[in-house]
Design a protein around this motif. Structure first.
Motif, PDB file in Angstrom:
ATOM      1  N   PRO A  86       5.110  -4.964  -9.487  1.00 54.59           N
ATOM      2  CA  PRO A  86       6.349  -4.001  -9.842  1.00 54.59           C
ATOM      3  C   PRO A  86       7.019  -4.434 -11.457  1.00 54.59           C
ATOM      4  O   PRO A  86       6.996  -5.733 -11.422  1.00 54.59           O
ATOM      5  CB  PRO A  86       7.257  -4.151  -8.740  1.00 54.59           C
ATOM      6  N   LEU A  87       7.382  -3.497 -11.969  1.00 55.96           N
ATOM      7  CA  LEU A  87       8.043  -3.894 -13.080  1.00 55.96           C
ATOM      8  C   LEU A  87       9.493  -4.046 -12.787  1.00 55.96           C
ATOM      9  O   LEU A  87      10.077  -3.587 -11.647  1.00 55.96           O
ATOM     10  CB  LEU A  87       7.882  -2.673 -14.161  1.00 55.96           C
ATOM     11  N   GLU A  88      10.434  -4.486 -13.828  1.00 55.80           N
ATOM     12  CA  GLU A  88      11.788  -4.638 -13.489  1.00 55.80           C
ATOM     13  C   GLU A  88      12.326  -3.235 -13.220  1.00 55.80           C
ATOM     14  O   GLU A  88      13.490  -3.147 -12.736  1.00 55.80           O
ATOM     15  CB  GLU A  88      12.564  -5.486 -14.487  1.00 55.80           C
ATOM     16  N   ASN A  89      12.010  -2.130 -13.878  1.00 52.54           N
ATOM     17  CA  ASN A  89      12.764  -1.034 -14.123  1.00 52.54           C
ATOM     18  C   ASN A  89      12.001   0.009 -13.092  1.00 52.54           C
ATOM     19  O   ASN A  89      12.196   1.333 -13.296  1.00 52.54           O
ATOM     20  CB  ASN A  89      12.591  -0.350 -15.452  1.00 52.54           C
ATOM     21  N   PHE A  90      11.212  -0.660 -12.190  1.00 55.13           N
ATOM     22  CA  PHE A  90      10.612   0.408 -11.312  1.00 55.13           C
ATOM     23  C   PHE A  90      11.034  -0.244  -9.626  1.00 55.13           C
ATOM     24  O   PHE A  90      10.585  -1.292  -9.465  1.00 55.13           O
ATOM     25  CB  PHE A  90       9.040   0.502 -11.559  1.00 55.13           C
ATOM     26  N   THR A  91      11.594   0.596  -8.937  1.00 54.36           N
ATOM     27  CA  THR A  91      12.236   0.194  -7.632  1.00 54.36           C
ATOM     28  C   THR A  91      11.640   1.065  -6.599  1.00 54.36           C
ATOM     29  O   THR A  91      11.532   2.215  -6.946  1.00 54.36           O
ATOM     30  CB  THR A  91      13.632   0.189  -7.715  1.00 54.36           C
ATOM     31  N   TYR A  92      11.154   0.428  -5.462  1.00 52.73           N
ATOM     32  CA  TYR A  92      10.895   1.348  -4.385  1.00 52.73           C
ATOM     33  C   TYR A  92      11.245   0.410  -3.135  1.00 52.73           C
ATOM     34  O   TYR A  92      11.641  -0.882  -3.129  1.00 52.73           O
ATOM     35  CB  TYR A  92       9.444   1.246  -4.305  1.00 52.73           C
ATOM     36  N   ALA A 124      19.556   8.125   3.095  1.00 54.52           N
ATOM     37  CA  ALA A 124      20.281   7.474   2.059  1.00 54.52           C
ATOM     38  C   ALA A 124      19.221   7.083   1.004  1.00 54.52           C
ATOM     39  O   ALA A 124      19.406   7.350  -0.228  1.00 54.52           O
ATOM     40  CB  ALA A 124      21.045   6.189   2.642  1.00 54.52           C
ATOM     41  N   ALA A 125      18.177   6.909   1.489  1.00 56.33           N
ATOM     42  CA  ALA A 125      16.932   6.484   0.457  1.00 56.33           C
ATOM     43  C   ALA A 125      16.392   7.851  -0.353  1.00 56.33           C
ATOM     44  O   ALA A 125      16.067   7.741  -1.382  1.00 56.33           O
ATOM     45  CB  ALA A 125      15.638   5.996   1.263  1.00 56.33           C
ATOM     46  N   ILE A 126      16.485   8.995   0.537  1.00 54.44           N
ATOM     47  CA  ILE A 126      15.800  10.401  -0.149  1.00 54.44           C
ATOM     48  C   ILE A 126      16.936  10.704  -1.169  1.00 54.44           C
ATOM     49  O   ILE A 126      16.787  11.223  -2.226  1.00 54.44           O
ATOM     50  CB  ILE A 126      15.764  11.085   0.960  1.00 54.44           C
ATOM     51  N   ASP A 127      18.505  10.849  -0.901  1.00 52.08           N
ATOM     52  CA  ASP A 127      19.381  10.847  -1.873  1.00 52.08           C
ATOM     53  C   ASP A 127      19.291   9.852  -3.200  1.00 52.08           C
ATOM     54  O   ASP A 127      19.430  10.243  -4.278  1.00 52.08           O
ATOM     55  CB  ASP A 127      20.710  10.718  -1.213  1.00 52.08           C
ATOM     56  N   ALA A 128      18.882   8.841  -2.778  1.00 58.24           N
ATOM     57  CA  ALA A 128      18.601   7.621  -4.026  1.00 58.24           C
ATOM     58  C   ALA A 128      17.620   8.289  -5.037  1.00 58.24           C
ATOM     59  O   ALA A 128      17.625   8.080  -5.988  1.00 58.24           O
ATOM     60  CB  ALA A 128      18.488   6.472  -3.571  1.00 58.24           C
ATOM     61  N   VAL A 129      16.488   8.908  -4.277  1.00 57.96           N
ATOM     62  CA  VAL A 129      15.315   9.111  -5.057  1.00 57.96           C
ATOM     63  C   VAL A 129      15.630  10.452  -5.896  1.00 57.96           C
ATOM     64  O   VAL A 129      15.421  10.458  -7.099  1.00 57.96           O
ATOM     65  CB  VAL A 129      14.066   9.453  -4.095  1.00 57.96           C
ATOM     66  N   SER A 177      18.617  11.120  -6.996  1.00 51.16           N
ATOM     67  CA  SER A 177      19.608  10.913  -7.902  1.00 51.16           C
ATOM     68  C   SER A 177      18.853   9.746  -9.130  1.00 51.16           C
ATOM     69  O   SER A 177      19.568   9.754 -10.219  1.00 51.16           O
ATOM     70  CB  SER A 177      20.684  10.112  -7.607  1.00 51.16           C
ATOM     71  N   GLY A 178      17.797   9.467  -8.909  1.00 51.71           N
ATOM     72  CA  GLY A 178      17.016   8.701  -9.679  1.00 51.71           C
ATOM     73  C   GLY A 178      17.411   7.154  -9.764  1.00 51.71           C
ATOM     74  O   GLY A 178      16.641   6.305 -10.363  1.00 51.71           O
ATOM     75  N   GLU A 179      18.082   6.748  -8.760  1.00 52.43           N
ATOM     76  CA  GLU A 179      18.597   5.463  -8.343  1.00 52.43           C
ATOM     77  C   GLU A 179      17.477   4.623  -7.790  1.00 52.43           C
ATOM     78  O   GLU A 179      17.207   3.440  -7.980  1.00 52.43           O
ATOM     79  CB  GLU A 179      19.686   5.610  -7.478  1.00 52.43           C
ATOM     80  N   LEU A 180      16.374   5.422  -6.930  1.00 49.45           N
ATOM     81  CA  LEU A 180      15.474   4.811  -6.423  1.00 49.45           C
ATOM     82  C   LEU A 180      14.035   5.651  -7.079  1.00 49.45           C
ATOM     83  O   LEU A 180      13.773   6.711  -6.978  1.00 49.45           O
ATOM     84  CB  LEU A 180      15.285   4.841  -4.937  1.00 49.45           C
ATOM     85  N   ASN A 181      13.155   4.689  -7.563  1.00 52.42           N
ATOM     86  CA  ASN A 181      11.744   5.412  -8.054  1.00 52.42           C
ATOM     87  C   ASN A 181      10.757   5.813  -7.010  1.00 52.42           C
ATOM     88  O   ASN A 181      10.333   6.820  -7.253  1.00 52.42           O
ATOM     89  CB  ASN A 181      11.053   4.467  -8.842  1.00 52.42           C
ATOM     90  N   ALA A 182      10.801   5.218  -5.749  1.00 53.86           N
ATOM     91  CA  ALA A 182       9.712   5.519  -5.002  1.00 53.86           C
ATOM     92  C   ALA A 182      10.421   5.083  -3.238  1.00 53.86           C
ATOM     93  O   ALA A 182      10.830   3.909  -3.314  1.00 53.86           O
ATOM     94  CB  ALA A 182       8.460   5.010  -5.071  1.00 53.86           C
ATOM     95  N   PHE A 183      10.196   6.026  -2.441  1.00 54.85           N
ATOM     96  CA  PHE A 183      10.707   5.825  -1.253  1.00 54.85           C
ATOM     97  C   PHE A 183       9.255   5.901  -0.160  1.00 54.85           C
ATOM     98  O   PHE A 183       8.795   6.964  -0.257  1.00 54.85           O
ATOM     99  CB  PHE A 183      11.801   6.854  -0.528  1.00 54.85           C
ATOM    100  N   ILE A 184       8.947   4.787   0.365  1.00 56.16           N
ATOM    101  CA  ILE A 184       7.936   4.668   1.230  1.00 56.16           C
ATOM    102  C   ILE A 184       8.520   4.901   2.681  1.00 56.16           C
ATOM    103  O   ILE A 184       8.969   4.213   3.270  1.00 56.16           O
ATOM    104  CB  ILE A 184       7.128   3.205   1.232  1.00 56.16           C
TER     105      ILE A 184
END
Length: 724
Positions: free
Chosen positions: A577-583, A618-623, A625-632
């Motif tokens: 993972p890169l610093e600007n990519f969160t999951y 909460a995780a789906i809402d973050a996706v 809004s762009g706060e989270l890049n990927a939700f597993i």
């Protein structure tokens, strides 16, 4: 096997052998009436080399387990004395019960001589399990039987299995089952077998070891007599297949193995043999033969009791997880609609009323109707599926969430999208899956950007260059053929055409471009035969190029659908993972456990560990809004979200295949019944109806975005095409 072991009378020692061991001291005790299973001589701290041909009372646990398995009883209440024999018997029974998946509903312990356990017995009347095992001596058993009779716990529906000593109680009730040891009173047979074992042990000792003289007294400085230790080892290794008391063999403690018992039934105060637990020489193992039809159960009933009382009302736990469970807050449960079920949620400070509906609520309603049970539904207090934490850094696990409610017997059943995994299966019971699914990845859709040069996308850059070069090469060839051919335009006989009227280079280029772009050519066409042949070949090539371009352009404009930029779990951005990519995933969930369990995914687990969310919502809402890049998360939930939201899309690849199951307490008798009901629902198509109703359809505007019809083109799709 030697002749002695085959039952022949050959002496195991010769006369010379006896001379070599005439000074050998033997301290070998034989179990009989005088030295039976509970004799003081069994104290191993007093007699470390004690062997006995009569088994200890604790070995009755082996037969009890086989009885329970044969009678198909899955639970039991165990009553025992608090002395060493009682506790040894309980420990042996517990170890065997765990392997046989038999649940100890309760354990009642009493002090020998003080059997006031009426309160504990009365408490067991509230349990669903009605199978009791009693380990007690004769005097204590009489007192316990009086208390049992007072509570009317020998009525129809109860099952009592008692020990050898308890069977001798004068007030033993009718219908109980008990064990009696075969050949227990055959002292001569035990002595014969013991002497035989000693002889075989001495023979092997003399043949294999160097015998030393025993110490002269206990005060001798050399008290560790190695020959004595070796002799005990050889004694324990001996066995008789055809002994006077049956097969004789010993375990590491010196206790006899393969002890044979009769199973007796008390009918009208008399003992009636109902079966045998004997050693099979053909199969070389112990076998239980039980005539169930001949047994008279409490109340003089011939029909085998079920061993439990089916509860009429269950405590069912769930949690909110769309589309499986929706929860709507209300003032009181009377406000719930017809398709909703009251599902209050309580915490340490307050209790709130809710009404629940969804996939799992319809499933619970169907199960209640089919299996004829009622229920109290509630939401789990901490809002978690179930995770374990180690208590005080020990190996003891404390479970939270819905799994914790089942483990601590707060709930009887968990109806929710609860994933079946190895960790949870160790502490609770799962039914067969009611829905199969996997793990996938949800992310916000990344639309492809269109530029002014997007019309070039159907062909690669190399192909475009070759097409450009081909146009001009063909134009040059046409010019040269038409100019130098003897059949050129200005060399035709009887023609007034001059050289200036011949096909010049600019006209040849115009002709080549015109053929390629399918535009009309009014003038400047080649006249020579060779140039016209080349023109026809170029026209055919141009037709193929234009047709290929048009078809590929249509695919780019019409058939292109937005897809996730992640290919799956092996995508490089997830592995490194890169610093600007969160999951992330959900804390303490089955997905979290899956990553924790997989060694090859340890890097991803460490990356997500500090970023995981408390809930899927909460995780789906973050996706979004762009706060989270990927939700597993579970594929069923994410596919539903992708259908409902135009901005979300799932990865094509699934991994970690599993299923949702209904959770139950360990060894619950409901497991088989609920499993059969679920299988019938699958066969009847009811589960497919639930899928269509709650997961594959909805009110979202993008519910049909995956169908195979072309998408409508917009201005952004045509960016750059207008120059065509």
């Amino acid at each position: 096997m030697d002749s002695a072991q085959n039952g022949e009378d050959e002496s195991p020692l010769s006369e010379e052998d006896y001379k070599q061991v005439r000074d050998l001291m033997i301290d070998f005790h034989v179990g009989s009436k005088e030295t039976g299973p509970d004799c003081v001589l069994v104290a191993l701290n007093l007699h470390a080399s004690f062997l006995r041909t009569v088994p200890p009372y604790s070995h009755q646990a082996d037969v009890w387990i086989e009885l329970l398995k044969s009678l198909h009883y899955k639970c039991v209440v165990f009553i025992h004395s608090s002395d060493n024999n009682g506790r040894y018997t309980l420990g042996r029974f517990q170890n065997l019960a765990d392997k046989a998946k038999i649940k100890l509903d309760d354990v009642i312990e009493y002090e020998p001589g003080f059997t006031d356990i009426i309160q504990q017995l009365e408490k067991t009347k509230e349990f669903y399990c009605k199978v009791f095992i009693l380990y007690a001596n004769t005097e204590d058993a009489e007192s316990i039987f009086r208390e049992v009779e007072q509570l009317k716990m020998t009525s129809p529906g109860y099952v009592w299995i008692v020990s050898e000593q308890a069977l001798m109680a004068a007030n033993r009730p009718d219908g109980i089952l008990a064990l009696t040891l075969l050949n227990a009173s055959d002292a001569a047979g035990h002595i014969w077998d013991s002497v035989k074992i000693i002889g075989l042990g001495l023979r092997d000792l003399i043949r294999n070891e160097n015998i030393t003289k025993a110490p002269d007294s206990c005060d001798s400085s050399d008290r560790a007599w190695e020959t004595g230790k070796q002799f005990v080892k050889y004694l324990k290794a001996q066995s008789l297949l055809y002994g006077k008391t049956g097969r004789v063999a010993f375990d590491e403690k010196g206790d006899r193995l393969n002890s044979e018992y009769d199973i007796v039934n008390i009918v009208d105060g008399q003992t009636v043999t109902a079966g045998h637990y004997t050693f099979s020489k053909a199969q070389m193992k112990m076998n239980l033969k039980l005539n169930i039809n001949s047994i008279k159960w409490p109340g003089n009933h011939s029909t085998k009791p079920r061993g439990y009382i089916v509860p009429t009302r269950l405590q069912v736990v769930t949690l909110v997880e769309e589309p499986f469970v929706w929860a709507r807050p209300v003032d009181s449960k009377e406000d719930c609609k017809e398709d909703e079920i009251p599902c209050p949620r309580s915490n340490s400070s307050l209790s709130q009323s809710y009404c629940c509906r969804g996939y799992c609520m319809d499933l619970l309603w169907k199960l209640g109707n089919d299996l004829n049970f009622t229920y109290n539904l509630y939401q789990v207090e901490d809002g978690q599926y179930g995770n374990f934490e180690y208590v005080n850094d020990s190996n003891k696990k404390y479970w939270t969430g819905m799994v914790g409610d089942l483990v601590h017997e707060k709930a009887d059943m968990a109806v929710a999208p609860l994933t079946i995994n190895p960790e949870r299966s160790q502490v609770i019971e799962f039914t067969k899956p009611f829905k199969y699914q996997g793990i996938t990845i949800l992310e916000k859709k990344q639309p492809k950007s269109s530029t002014l040069a997007s019309f070039l996308q159907p062909f690669e850059q190399t192909l475009w260059i070759l097409v450009m070069v081909s146009v001009h090469v063909v134009a040059l060839a046409l010019y040269l053929l038409d100019r130098f051919s003897p059949f050129g335009r200005y060399k035709l006989p009887n023609s007034d055409a001059t050289e200036e009227d011949a096909l010049n280079l600019s006209s040849a280029i115009w002709f080549a471009w015109g053929v390629l772009l399918n535009s009309g050519i009014g003038e400047g066409t080649p006249r020579s035969f060779s140039a016209r042949v080349l023109g026809m070949v170029w026209a055919g090539f141009a037709m193929i190029v234009v047709a290929s371009y048009t078809a590929n352009l249509a695919a780019f404009l019409v058939l292109d659908r937005p897809e996730t930029s992640l290919t799956g779990i092996n995508d490089a951005r997830l592995r490194n993972p890169l610093e600007n990519f969160t999951y992330a995933t959900v804390k303490g969930s089955a997905v979290d456990m899956y990553f924790r369990r997989q060694v090859e995914l340890s890097n991803m687990y460490r990356t997500m560990e500090g970023k995981n969310y408390d809930s899927a919502e909460a995780a789906i809402d973050a996706v979004k809004s762009g706060e989270l890049n990927a939700f597993i998360w579970d594929s069923s939930r994410l596919e539903y979200e992708a259908v409902q939201s135009c901005d979300l899309v799932t990865a094509r690849e699934q991994f970690g295949r599993s299923g949702y199951g209904i959770g139950l307490q360990k060894n619950s008798f409901w497991a088989d019944q609920v499993t059969l009901a679920l299988l019938q629902m699958h066969e009847s198509g009811y589960m497919e109806k639930l899928d269509n109703k709650w997961i594959l359809s909805g009110d979202g505007k993008c519910e049909n975005k995956s169908e195979k019809f072309p998408a409508t083109l917009g201005l952004k799709n045509m960016a750059g095409k207008e120059i065509l």
